[in-house]
Design a protein around this motif. Structure first.
Motif, mmCIF file in Angstrom:
data_model
loop_
_atom_site.group_PDB
_atom_site.id
_atom_site.type_symbol
_atom_site.label_atom_id
_atom_site.label_comp_id
_atom_site.label_asym_id
_atom_site.label_seq_id
_atom_site.Cartn_x
_atom_site.Cartn_y
_atom_site.Cartn_z
ATOM 1 N N LYS A 147 35.473 37.119 8.038
ATOM 2 C CA LYS A 147 35.774 38.017 6.918
ATOM 3 C C LYS A 147 36.882 39.021 7.258
ATOM 4 N N PHE A 148 36.837 39.546 8.489
ATOM 5 C CA PHE A 148 37.729 40.666 8.812
ATOM 6 C C PHE A 148 38.901 40.302 9.727
ATOM 7 N N PHE A 149 38.732 39.331 10.607
ATOM 8 C CA PHE A 149 39.706 39.163 11.687
ATOM 9 C C PHE A 149 40.525 37.877 11.672
ATOM 10 N N ARG A 150 39.887 36.754 11.299
ATOM 11 C CA ARG A 150 40.593 35.492 11.517
ATOM 12 C C ARG A 150 41.895 35.422 10.714
ATOM 13 N N TYR A 152 43.521 37.825 8.999
ATOM 14 C CA TYR A 152 44.451 38.937 9.258
ATOM 15 C C TYR A 152 45.279 38.605 10.498
ATOM 16 N N THR A 153 44.606 38.140 11.530
ATOM 17 C CA THR A 153 45.301 37.845 12.781
ATOM 18 C C THR A 153 46.286 36.696 12.607
ATOM 19 N N ARG A 154 45.871 35.694 11.852
ATOM 20 C CA ARG A 154 46.793 34.575 11.601
ATOM 21 C C ARG A 154 48.055 35.054 10.896
ATOM 22 N N GLN A 156 49.204 38.220 10.892
ATOM 23 C CA GLN A 156 49.923 39.193 11.730
ATOM 24 C C GLN A 156 50.719 38.508 12.838
ATOM 25 N N TRP A 157 50.115 37.508 13.465
ATOM 26 C CA TRP A 157 50.728 36.936 14.666
ATOM 27 C C TRP A 157 51.266 35.518 14.470
ATOM 28 N N GLY A 158 50.931 34.894 13.329
ATOM 29 C CA GLY A 158 51.318 33.497 13.139
ATOM 30 C C GLY A 158 50.559 32.584 14.083
ATOM 31 N N ALA A 170 40.474 43.355 21.129
ATOM 32 C CA ALA A 170 39.351 43.961 21.860
ATOM 33 C C ALA A 170 39.307 45.479 21.697
ATOM 34 N N HIS A 171 40.465 46.112 21.409
ATOM 35 C CA HIS A 171 40.437 47.587 21.304
ATOM 36 C C HIS A 171 39.906 48.049 19.944
ATOM 37 N N ILE A 172 39.677 47.119 19.012
ATOM 38 C CA ILE A 172 39.097 47.538 17.728
ATOM 39 C C ILE A 172 37.582 47.612 17.931
ATOM 40 N N ARG A 181 36.500 56.756 11.709
ATOM 41 C CA ARG A 181 37.862 57.016 12.193
ATOM 42 C C ARG A 181 38.423 55.753 12.847
ATOM 43 N N TYR A 182 39.724 55.555 12.708
ATOM 44 C CA TYR A 182 40.315 54.354 13.327
ATOM 45 C C TYR A 182 40.357 54.509 14.843
ATOM 46 N N PHE A 183 40.604 55.750 15.299
ATOM 47 C CA PHE A 183 40.687 56.017 16.745
ATOM 48 C C PHE A 183 39.696 57.106 17.119
ATOM 49 N N VAL A 268 45.071 50.464 3.617
ATOM 50 C CA VAL A 268 44.152 49.421 3.147
ATOM 51 C C VAL A 268 44.599 48.098 3.770
ATOM 52 N N ASN A 269 43.690 47.463 4.503
ATOM 53 C CA ASN A 269 43.967 46.160 5.124
ATOM 54 C C ASN A 269 43.560 45.043 4.168
ATOM 55 N N HIS A 270 44.353 43.985 4.183
ATOM 56 C CA HIS A 270 44.038 42.824 3.335
ATOM 57 C C HIS A 270 43.931 41.582 4.205
ATOM 58 N N THR A 277 49.749 42.229 5.409
ATOM 59 C CA THR A 277 48.487 42.516 6.121
ATOM 60 C C THR A 277 47.871 43.829 5.666
ATOM 61 N N ARG A 278 48.756 44.841 5.497
ATOM 62 C CA ARG A 278 48.197 46.155 5.151
ATOM 63 C C ARG A 278 49.207 46.982 4.385
ATOM 64 N N VAL A 279 48.667 47.976 3.688
ATOM 65 C CA VAL A 279 49.540 48.913 2.971
ATOM 66 C C VAL A 279 49.153 50.319 3.406
ATOM 67 N N CYS A 307 59.459 43.234 17.215
ATOM 68 C CA CYS A 307 58.505 44.343 17.044
ATOM 69 C C CYS A 307 57.368 44.253 18.053
ATOM 70 N N TYR A 308 56.710 43.102 18.076
ATOM 71 C CA TYR A 308 55.509 42.965 18.906
ATOM 72 C C TYR A 308 55.700 41.883 19.963
ATOM 73 N N PRO A 309 55.626 42.229 21.261
ATOM 74 C CA PRO A 309 55.477 41.183 22.272
ATOM 75 C C PRO A 309 54.183 40.422 21.952
ATOM 76 N N ARG A 342 55.140 44.578 26.772
ATOM 77 C CA ARG A 342 53.731 44.970 26.622
ATOM 78 C C ARG A 342 53.484 45.511 25.230
ATOM 79 N N TYR A 343 52.323 45.206 24.684
ATOM 80 C CA TYR A 343 51.915 45.673 23.364
ATOM 81 C C TYR A 343 51.387 47.113 23.541
ATOM 82 N N SER A 344 52.308 48.048 23.869
ATOM 83 C CA SER A 344 51.878 49.412 24.220
ATOM 84 C C SER A 344 52.031 50.354 23.037
HETATM 85 N N1 UDP Z 1 42.888 43.064 13.164
HETATM 86 C C1 UDP Z 1 42.292 42.230 12.231
HETATM 87 N N2 UDP Z 1 41.817 42.771 11.064
HETATM 88 C C2 UDP Z 1 41.937 44.071 10.769
HETATM 89 C C3 UDP Z 1 42.559 44.927 11.715
HETATM 90 C C4 UDP Z 1 43.025 44.388 12.896
HETATM 91 O O1 UDP Z 1 42.200 41.033 12.456
HETATM 92 O O2 UDP Z 1 41.498 44.504 9.681
HETATM 93 C C5 UDP Z 1 43.366 42.468 14.427
HETATM 94 C C6 UDP Z 1 44.794 41.893 14.283
HETATM 95 O O3 UDP Z 1 44.909 40.791 15.149
HETATM 96 C C7 UDP Z 1 45.634 43.041 14.771
HETATM 97 C C8 UDP Z 1 44.780 43.571 15.925
HETATM 98 O O4 UDP Z 1 43.427 43.448 15.444
HETATM 99 O O5 UDP Z 1 46.903 42.617 15.198
HETATM 100 C C9 UDP Z 1 45.055 45.003 16.320
HETATM 101 O O6 UDP Z 1 44.916 45.837 15.175
HETATM 102 P P1 UDP Z 1 45.696 47.216 15.051
HETATM 103 O O7 UDP Z 1 45.324 47.838 13.767
HETATM 104 O O8 UDP Z 1 45.492 47.994 16.301
HETATM 105 O O9 UDP Z 1 47.206 46.679 14.986
HETATM 106 P P2 UDP Z 1 48.625 47.404 15.099
HETATM 107 O O10 UDP Z 1 48.473 48.775 14.513
HETATM 108 O O11 UDP Z 1 48.979 47.390 16.548
HETATM 109 O O12 UDP Z 1 49.508 46.511 14.275
#
Ligand code: UDP
Ligand code: FAD
Length: 374
Positions: A147-150, A152-154, A156-158, A170-172, A181-183, A268-270, A277-279, A307-309, A342-344
């Motif tokens: 529902k939340f990750f598969r 979006y990640t596809r 975001q990253w292709g 893993a940091h989420i 809060r997000y952080f 808002v993430n979609h 991915t988000r607005v 933008c992103y390594p 690095r994705y820093s």
């Molecule tokens: N992610 C996701 N769904 C979400 C938010 C994040 O799948 O609703 C995944 C996605 O792979 C994303 C990663 O978690 O690239 C890191 O999220 P973050 O919001 O930290 O991304 P950034 O702000 O670095 O683009």
């Protein structure tokens, strides 16, 4: 003759320019191929007078007192706790997943204790967490992952999460509390007058000269300097001789609404609908008061500005070849997100730059904070 030629006026280049000039009296030339300072954190006022982030929304957060104290020399802050909602199953629910997310999604009234059991019953046992899929499925199970990750990640990253290092997702966190809060870092704040103003103050020193709209290769041989700090893409520096390092890019579409507020949350993430991915609505981040509001939609893409390594094992292996070349190139120091592949986050790049500064001048690492405050 400059002591240092610094390529790139983002966080990495600007911190080092500031430290080497103000901290060590060196003469610095900073160049950037863009026509502004600040790198990806650059912000500016658009045609309507709204403060926007040209390269996508940047939220500052850190748990490093050293980094926060260092930057505080150049800006006052606006306390800001970032929040996001995800559009899932026709509802807008908090992301990171928390107690309210689950209760609303499944129409339940679980307590935190009950949610722990709910998640434990669904989480899959993953003996060795390697991929971004493992990192999420191992915490919340497959249904919530889908529902939340598969998707979006596809987008975001292709790539499928099973093809990306665990570190990407893993940091989420997943929370059994109602904390939305997000952080959760100790210091969460936005530069009161914007990032660009902060960079202007960092670079405002008689020993620092800044040249904009200048590509490194064009001036490399014509400018006299002793050493280089390079913050661009490391594969570019070596003319991609081992092949191109892959980067993910973003197309940003800005939209101005004729209303003081538009979204119900800063972001808002979609995950499952739309090509974006988000607005993000900037006014939540900047605190600006204005009768209109500006939004940005993020469309990930393969081509464009790096933008992103992309964190995956074969890319790390290719990067190591460039890292070896860098180690064998005296007088050139590679620092920052693109130069170390690095994705820093911003604070990590500031810390990396302060560490390099300490090394360059032979200071023990823990003394840089003292030096910075001097
Ligand atoms: N992610 C996701 N769904 C979400 C938010 C994040 O799948 O609703 C995944 C996605 O792979 C994303 C990663 O978690 O690239 C890191 O999220 P973050 O919001 O930290 O991304 P950034 O702000 O670095 O683009
Ligand atoms: P950059 O900011 O990329 O600066 C490098 C500079 O070098 C650029 O200005 C470039 O033009 C210049 N350059 C490169 N090659 C050459 C050359 N050959 N000649 C001349 N100049 C050159 N971090 C957070 O902490 N919070 C966030 O919310 C956040 N959001 C982000 C959102 C997006 C869309 C992106 C892409 C990143 C985000 N980041 C965020 C990460 C943040 O942008 C980076 O950590 C930070 O900008 C890295 O700074 P840097 O100096 O290493 O690189």
């Amino acid at each position: 003759m400059f002591d240092w030629l610094i390529v790139g006026a983002g966080f990495a280049g600007s911190v080092l320019a500031e430290r080497l000039a103000r901290g060590s009296g060196k003469r610095i030339l900073v160049i950037d191929k863009r026509r502004h300072i600040g790198g990806n954190a650059y912000d500016h006022y658009d045609d309507d007078g709204l403060l926007v982030h040209k390269y996508g929304p940047h939220v500052f957060h850190t748990s490093s007192k050293e980094v926060f104290d260092y930057l505080s020399q150049f800006t006052a802050w606006r306390p800001y706790q970032h929040r996001a909602l995800a559009s899932v199953d026709g509802q807008l629910v908090p992301i990171p997943i928390n107690l309210d997310t689950i209760n609303r999604l499944y129409n339940l009234r679980l307590t935190s204790f009950e949610l722990e059991a709910f998640l434990a019953a669904r989480a899959e046992k993953i003996p060795c967490v390697r991929t971004s899929e493992d990192a999420i499925v191992g915490k919340v199970g497959r249904e919530l992952y889908e529902k939340f990750f598969r998707n979006y990640t596809r987008k975001q990253w292709g790539l499928d999460p099973s093809e990306l290092d665990a570190s990407v997702t893993a940091h989420i966190p997943v929370r059994t509390s109602r904390d939305d809060r997000y952080f959760t870092d100790t210091f969460q704040a936005m530069p009161l007058h914007g990032y660009t103003r902060m960079f202007e103050r960092m670079l405002d020193h008689p020993n620092i000269k800044v040249m904009l709209g200048v590509e490194f290769r064009e001036v490399e041989r014509s400018i006299p300097y002793a050493q280089i700090i390079y913050t661009g893409s490391i594969d570019d520096y070596f003319d991609c001789r081992h092949g191109k390092l892959p980067y993910r890019s973003l197309e940003l579409r800005f939209e101005t609404k004729n209303a003081p507020v538009f979204l119900p949350a800063p972001v808002v993430n979609h995950p499952n609908e739309h090509a974006y991915t988000r607005v993000t609505e900037f006014k939540y981040l900047t605190g600006q008061e204005h009768p209109k509001t500006s939004l940005v939609y993020e469309y990930p893409c393969a081509e464009g500005e790096p933008c992103y390594p992309i964190p995956r094992p074969e890319n790390a292996e290719l990067y190591r070849k460039y890292e070896a070349l860098a180690a064998a190139t005296p007088g050139v120091h590679f620092v920052g997100r693109l130069a170390t592949y690095r994705y820093s986050n911003m604070d990590q790049v500031v810390a990396q730059a302060l560490t390099l500064y300490a090394k360059l001048i032979g200071l023990p690492r823990h003394l840089t904070a003292v030096a910075a405050a001097a």
